[in-house]
Scaffold this motif. Structure first.
Motif, PDB file in Angstrom:
ATOM      1  N   GLU A 215       0.832  -1.204   0.000  1.00 33.53           N
ATOM      2  CA  GLU A 215       0.000   0.000   0.000  1.00 33.53           C
ATOM      3  C   GLU A 215       0.868   1.257   0.000  1.00 33.53           C
ATOM      4  O   GLU A 215       0.576   2.241  -0.676  1.00 33.53           O
ATOM      5  N   ILE A 216       1.995   1.204   0.744  1.00 34.03           N
ATOM      6  CA  ILE A 216       2.862   2.372   0.843  1.00 34.03           C
ATOM      7  C   ILE A 216       3.466   2.720  -0.514  1.00 34.03           C
ATOM      8  O   ILE A 216       3.700   3.886  -0.839  1.00 34.03           O
ATOM      9  N   LYS A 281       8.400   9.264  13.137  1.00 32.33           N
ATOM     10  CA  LYS A 281       7.218   9.439  12.295  1.00 32.33           C
ATOM     11  C   LYS A 281       6.381  10.628  12.753  1.00 32.33           C
ATOM     12  O   LYS A 281       5.871  11.402  11.930  1.00 32.33           O
ATOM     13  N   VAL A 282       6.226  10.783  14.073  1.00 32.35           N
ATOM     14  CA  VAL A 282       5.446  11.909  14.588  1.00 32.35           C
ATOM     15  C   VAL A 282       6.139  13.229  14.257  1.00 32.35           C
ATOM     16  O   VAL A 282       5.497  14.218  13.873  1.00 32.35           O
ATOM     17  N   GLN A 283       7.449  13.269  14.389  1.00 30.11           N
ATOM     18  CA  GLN A 283       8.191  14.484  14.043  1.00 30.11           C
ATOM     19  C   GLN A 283       8.103  14.796  12.549  1.00 30.11           C
ATOM     20  O   GLN A 283       8.039  15.953  12.148  1.00 30.11           O
ATOM     21  N   ASP A 284       8.092  13.739  11.720  1.00 34.52           N
ATOM     22  CA  ASP A 284       7.936  13.948  10.278  1.00 34.52           C
ATOM     23  C   ASP A 284       6.601  14.619   9.969  1.00 34.52           C
ATOM     24  O   ASP A 284       6.507  15.453   9.056  1.00 34.52           O
ATOM     25  N   ALA A 310       2.386   4.762   6.024  1.00 28.60           N
ATOM     26  CA  ALA A 310       3.444   4.188   6.863  1.00 28.60           C
ATOM     27  C   ALA A 310       3.059   4.221   8.332  1.00 28.60           C
ATOM     28  O   ALA A 310       3.356   3.297   9.091  1.00 28.60           O
ATOM     29  N   PHE A 311       2.373   5.288   8.734  1.00 32.32           N
ATOM     30  CA  PHE A 311       1.967   5.429  10.134  1.00 32.32           C
ATOM     31  C   PHE A 311       0.940   4.366  10.502  1.00 32.32           C
ATOM     32  O   PHE A 311       0.997   3.779  11.583  1.00 32.32           O
ATOM     33  N   LYS A 312       0.002   4.098   9.609  1.00 34.03           N
ATOM     34  CA  LYS A 312      -0.997   3.057   9.864  1.00 34.03           C
ATOM     35  C   LYS A 312      -0.327   1.704  10.014  1.00 34.03           C
ATOM     36  O   LYS A 312      -0.707   0.904  10.871  1.00 34.03           O
ATOM     37  N   ALA A 313       0.683   1.433   9.172  1.00 27.85           N
ATOM     38  CA  ALA A 313       1.385   0.156   9.260  1.00 27.85           C
ATOM     39  C   ALA A 313       2.058   0.016  10.623  1.00 27.85           C
ATOM     40  O   ALA A 313       2.001  -1.041  11.254  1.00 27.85           O
ATOM     41  N   ALA A 314       2.694   1.095  11.087  1.00 30.28           N
ATOM     42  CA  ALA A 314       3.358   1.050  12.390  1.00 30.28           C
ATOM     43  C   ALA A 314       2.346   0.871  13.510  1.00 30.28           C
ATOM     44  O   ALA A 314       2.577   0.133  14.473  1.00 30.28           O
ATOM     45  N   LEU A 315       1.202   1.539  13.391  1.00 30.53           N
ATOM     46  CA  LEU A 315       0.204   1.498  14.457  1.00 30.53           C
ATOM     47  C   LEU A 315      -0.510   0.155  14.496  1.00 30.53           C
ATOM     48  O   LEU A 315      -0.695  -0.440  15.554  1.00 30.53           O
ATOM     49  N   LEU A 316      -0.902  -0.346  13.303  1.00 30.36           N
ATOM     50  CA  LEU A 316      -1.725  -1.554  13.267  1.00 30.36           C
ATOM     51  C   LEU A 316      -0.920  -2.843  13.290  1.00 30.36           C
ATOM     52  O   LEU A 316      -1.463  -3.900  13.575  1.00 30.36           O
ATOM     53  N   GLU A 317       0.374  -2.756  12.995  1.00 30.29           N
ATOM     54  CA  GLU A 317       1.192  -3.968  12.966  1.00 30.29           C
ATOM     55  C   GLU A 317       2.250  -3.949  14.066  1.00 30.29           C
ATOM     56  O   GLU A 317       2.237  -4.768  14.973  1.00 30.29           O
ATOM     57  N   LEU A 375      -6.490  -1.269  17.721  1.00 28.81           N
ATOM     58  CA  LEU A 375      -5.336  -1.936  17.136  1.00 28.81           C
ATOM     59  C   LEU A 375      -5.701  -3.189  16.357  1.00 28.81           C
ATOM     60  O   LEU A 375      -4.850  -3.795  15.723  1.00 28.81           O
ATOM     61  N   LYS A 376      -6.957  -3.587  16.412  1.00 20.58           N
ATOM     62  CA  LYS A 376      -7.380  -4.762  15.646  1.00 20.58           C
ATOM     63  C   LYS A 376      -7.463  -4.387  14.178  1.00 20.58           C
ATOM     64  O   LYS A 376      -8.085  -3.400  13.813  1.00 20.58           O
TER      65      LYS A 376
END
Length: 384
Positions: A215-216, A281-284, A310-317, A375-376
């Protein structure tokens, strides 16, 4: 390089080799006499059963030599016992192979030379020059060969040809075939042909899925870039406020983790690396915020879409590994960080279940349970 001229010297040389090397040499020796099991007289069930079980035994031995493991070792033992059950019908083949003993030992000595030179046996042709010697070919006469191309035996024809030429077919496919359960093999060649085809199709589907762009990596539609730019502009102040609080929470939690000597050192490093990545990521995101609420830039919007993916991937995975008390004892990522990250995503268009948010606002849902639910992984997200 070993200089082997006799059976005794060969056996002494084998005693000094690894089990993996010995298995490879045994596999190649069996492949060289395989034609005596595949060139049959009038076809009948016993002869075809012997051929199938011989294929299974040699293939499993090859897999064990290429990628040794306890699971494959058990499969190899099972395969050998199956061949022994029908070995009585192989006496004629055994006599023919005995007559070709000279050529077979010469080929085995050649294999020892390959090992001595550091070569990979399975990447070498079975016979020097790539041609089967007359000692093997002549006794076969005009008997039909099961390994002629055909539907039921087509896999085995490709497998044998690959091993014969030193160009084995996909080892993962071979491993999956080797691990087919015993009760499946007992159902005969037709059934095994169907099982192998199922395995092959499944592996091909997995290969297609793994090679498909993530997706990214997918292109960003102009409409999605425009929509994200508008969200960055209209929610600029709220994003800046949430980001400041979130970075402070992450920094505080990071210090607690760094000083917690109860944690496994390897796990601590992994968790710290996750927190550093999340901080980055938050700083970006802060760097993407426009100078004022009316500054709408499509290029920035495109960067924002890629950031959100990318943020969703980090959060959900990634976050799921570290957000459960059951998984990491007292070092779970605090609920406030998870909810803060989710809030940022929501401001940029990441869907958030309304029932979860509503439950938080009315006090009917505890924050910890809300974080678990958020997170599901759900259905694929709609492009912002």
């Amino acid at each position: 390089m070993p200089k082997i001229r006799s059976r005794e010297e060969f056996e002494n040389w084998l005693k000094g080799q690894s089990q993996e090397t010995c298995v490879k040499i045994a596999t190649r020796a069996a492949l060289r006499v395989l034609p005596f099991a595949t060139h049959i007289g009038s076809p009948n069930r016993d002869r075809e059963t012997l051929a199938l079980l011989t294929f299974r035994c040699i293939l499993t031995s090859g897999v064990a030599g290429n990628t040794p493991s306890s699971v494959v070792g058990v499969a190899a033992d099972s395969a050998r016992s199956g061949v022994h059950d029908v070995a009585g019908s192989a006496s004629a083949a055994g006599a023919a192979a005995l007559a070709a003993a000279g050529a077979l030992y010469a080929a085995a000595y050649s294999d020892a030379n390959v090992v001595g030179l550091g070569g990979d046996l399975f990447q070498k042709p079975l016979w020097r020059g790539g041609r089967q010697p007359d000692e093997i070919t002549s006794p076969l006469g005009s008997h039909p060969d099961l390994l002629e191309p055909g539907h039921i035996w087509s896999f085995w024809q490709r497998w044998y040809r690959g091993m014969f030429e030193g160009q084995p077919i996909d080892w993962e496919l071979q491993k999956k075939v080797a691990l087919i359960p015993n009760d499946e093999w007992e159902k005969g060649p037709d059934h095994i042909a169907e099982k192998i085809e199922e395995i092959r199709e499944l592996l091909e589907a997995e290969d297609r899925a793994s090679s498909a762009p993530t997706e990214i990596e997918m292109p960003v539609p102009p409409a999605a870039a425009q929509a994200l730019a508008r969200r960055l502009a209209s929610n600029r102040d709220a994003i800046a406020l949430i980001t400041a609080g979130l970075l402070e929470q992450i920094a505080e939690f990071r210090e607690n983790v760094r000083g917690d000597n109860r944690l496994n050192p390897e796990f601590r490093e992994q968790l710290l690396a996750f927190l550093d990545d999340l901080t980055g990521k938050v700083q970006d995101l802060l760097g993407l915020l426009p100078s004022d609420a009316t500054d709408i830039d499509a290029r920035t919007g495109e960067k924002g879409v890629r950031w959100l993916r990318a943020f969703k991937a980090a959060l959900l995975e990634d976050a799921r590994k570290y957000a459960s008390y059951e998984n990491v004892a007292g070092a779970a990522v605090p609920t406030g960080i998870i909810l803060g990250c989710t809030g940022l995503g929501a401001l940029l268009g990441m869907p958030v279940a309304g029932t979860i948010v509503g439950g938080l606002l009315t006090g009917q849902l505890k924050p910890g349970k809300a974080a678990d639910d958020l997170l599901k992984r759900t259905k694929p997200e709609v492009e912002p």
